[in-house]
Design a protein around this motif. Structure first.
Motif, PDB file in Angstrom:
ATOM      1  N   ALA A 106      14.722  36.286  55.045  1.00  9.73           N
ATOM      2  CA  ALA A 106      13.811  36.311  53.472  1.00  9.73           C
ATOM      3  C   ALA A 106      12.102  36.043  54.719  1.00  9.73           C
ATOM      4  N   GLY A 108       8.986  36.204  53.529  1.00 10.12           N
ATOM      5  CA  GLY A 108       8.032  34.810  53.069  1.00 10.12           C
ATOM      6  C   GLY A 108       7.851  33.990  53.267  1.00 10.12           C
ATOM      7  N   THR A 209      14.534  40.756  51.654  1.00 12.61           N
ATOM      8  CA  THR A 209      13.618  41.103  51.156  1.00 12.61           C
ATOM      9  C   THR A 209      12.525  39.944  52.007  1.00 12.61           C
ATOM     10  N   VAL A 210      10.979  39.850  50.852  1.00 16.28           N
ATOM     11  CA  VAL A 210       9.933  38.637  51.523  1.00 16.28           C
ATOM     12  C   VAL A 210      10.337  36.826  50.740  1.00 16.28           C
ATOM     13  N   ASN A 211      10.049  37.497  49.380  1.00 12.65           N
ATOM     14  CA  ASN A 211      10.135  36.531  48.625  1.00 12.65           C
ATOM     15  C   ASN A 211      11.558  36.394  48.039  1.00 12.65           C
ATOM     16  N   HIS A 212      12.542  36.989  48.197  1.00 12.78           N
ATOM     17  CA  HIS A 212      14.506  36.138  47.573  1.00 12.78           C
ATOM     18  C   HIS A 212      14.049  36.742  46.141  1.00 12.78           C
ATOM     19  N   THR A 218      13.247  42.216  38.813  1.00 16.71           N
ATOM     20  CA  THR A 218      11.905  42.648  39.452  1.00 16.71           C
ATOM     21  C   THR A 218      12.010  44.276  38.793  1.00 16.71           C
ATOM     22  N   THR A 222       8.555  46.708  42.698  1.00 19.06           N
ATOM     23  CA  THR A 222       8.165  45.651  43.913  1.00 19.06           C
ATOM     24  C   THR A 222       9.049  45.412  44.398  1.00 19.06           C
ATOM     25  N   THR A 225       8.770  47.479  47.509  1.00 17.12           N
ATOM     26  CA  THR A 225       7.987  46.178  48.550  1.00 17.12           C
ATOM     27  C   THR A 225       8.466  45.751  49.804  1.00 17.12           C
ATOM     28  N   GLU A 226       9.261  44.328  48.551  1.00 18.17           N
ATOM     29  CA  GLU A 226      10.004  42.993  48.784  1.00 18.17           C
ATOM     30  C   GLU A 226      10.782  43.650  49.774  1.00 18.17           C
ATOM     31  N   GLU A 229       8.449  45.967  52.958  1.00 13.59           N
ATOM     32  CA  GLU A 229       7.770  44.576  53.739  1.00 13.59           C
ATOM     33  C   GLU A 229       8.994  43.780  54.353  1.00 13.59           C
ATOM     34  N   GLY A 230       9.609  43.886  54.012  1.00  9.16           N
ATOM     35  CA  GLY A 230      11.047  42.528  54.336  1.00  9.16           C
ATOM     36  C   GLY A 230      11.229  43.427  56.230  1.00  9.16           C
TER      37      GLY A 230
END
Length: 317
Positions: A106, A108, A209-212, A218, A222, A225-226, A229-230
């Motif tokens: 992840a 983020g 993902t980015v923020n798990h 979600t 979102t 994007t997660e 972007e990850g």
């Protein structure tokens, strides 16, 4: 034990792929969290795996699944989230046994970040006194006078927060940390350099993902994007395409849905793993490969649990 595993996990068209999942490898057992996940246990489990199974990289395993050419007793090793100890402790042990693992990260939390659940865990670990008052975030005032009480309350609080909408969850976690007011660590997760180190030493890197977030909690934009972007961040770090993905939390139908499976296909992934138990066979959905980890300390029990897992019915969405 290898003979039993070979009989139950043969090669070819009837072959089954086992994928084991880890998160952390600690210098010593963390008794606050129940005492598992230390370097000694991981070393022992790698010994059991390499002595009784054919350890493949996830890339190799997916190729064999497509072609119906899996070897007998095929197994992959994976790690989720991106903890720094994966690079500091797990990597040397993987090299010792000559095996490749896949690390789902992840992005983020790289370079000094901290996952929300670790904020809760480390706050509870360091909280002073015999009570923790969380009424301000809609929970209760808890008694945490003993280690067991503190541990039980911790797991209960994590369960109550896990499936909240991500922004709401983070707000409550931030208030929890402010209430307990403990000094929290900022070195739990990997640096970008450590991700590159794993890649440069032949390990595989996957998206997480980015923020798990729990993807099912979600909205579609979102989630996309997660995931996207990850993937892009990891490709920038490693300089190579990111081919595989692990669903955060990973329970089919609860943590991710069919729409998220389709997103991965659209975003260029080749396969993905869940946390449903079972084993994968030729013809199964490569975007919902099951995983689990046996916890037995005796070699015969460890191998038998791996074999028993091969008879689990796979859960998918």
């Amino acid at each position: 034990m290898k003979t039993i595993a070979s009989l139950c996990l043969p090669a070819g068209k009837r072959a089954k792929l086992s994928i084991v999942i880890y998160h952390r490898v600690l210098p010593e057992a963390d008794h606050f969290l129940g005492g598992r996940g230390d370097i000694s246990s991981f070393d022992q489990q790698l010994c059991y795996l390499t002595r009784n199974f054919n350890v493949l990289s996830l890339s190799e395993a997916v190729a064999h699944l497509r072609a119906a050419t899996l070897p007998a007793r095929a197994v992959c090793i994976t790690f989720d989230d991106g903890y720094a100890d994966n690079a500091e402790i797990a990597l040397p042990l993987l090299q010792k046994y000559g095996v490749t693992a896949t690390f789902f990260i992840a992005t983020g939390f790289l370079d000094g970040g901290r996952m929300w659940n670790d904020t809760v865990i480390e706050s509870f670990r360091r909280a002073r006194g015999d009570t923790i008052d969380l009424r301000e975030i809609g929970l209760e005032q808890y008694t945490v006078a003993t280690l067991e009480q503190r541990r039980q309350v911790l797991f209960s609080v994590i369960d109550q927060l896990k499936y909240l909408e991500p922004t709401t969850r983070q707000s409550k976690v931030d208030k929890l940390a402010q209430t307990i007011a403990a000094e929290l660590p900022d070195d739990l997760m990997m640096t970008s350099a450590q991700v590159k180190l794993l890649h440069d030493h032949g390990m595989e890197i996957g998206g997480h993902t980015v923020n798990h977030p729990i993807l099912a909690s979600t909205d579609e934009t979102t989630a996309r994007t997660e995931i996207g972007e990850g993937k892009a961040r990891l490709e920038a770090i490693t300089g190579t395409p990111i081919r595989f993905f692990a669903y955060p939390n990973g329970k089919p139908g609860r943590d991710y849905l069919s729409i998220h499976v389709e997103m991965l296909n659209q975003l260029g992934f080749e396969a993905a793993v869940s946390t449903a138990w079972g084993t994968a066979r030729h013809g199964d959905d490569l975007f919902q490969l099951p995983r689990f980890t046996p916890w037995d300390q005796k070699e015969w029990a460890y191998v038998l649990r791996m074999v028993r897992n091969s008879y689990q019915q796979i859960q998918t969405v």
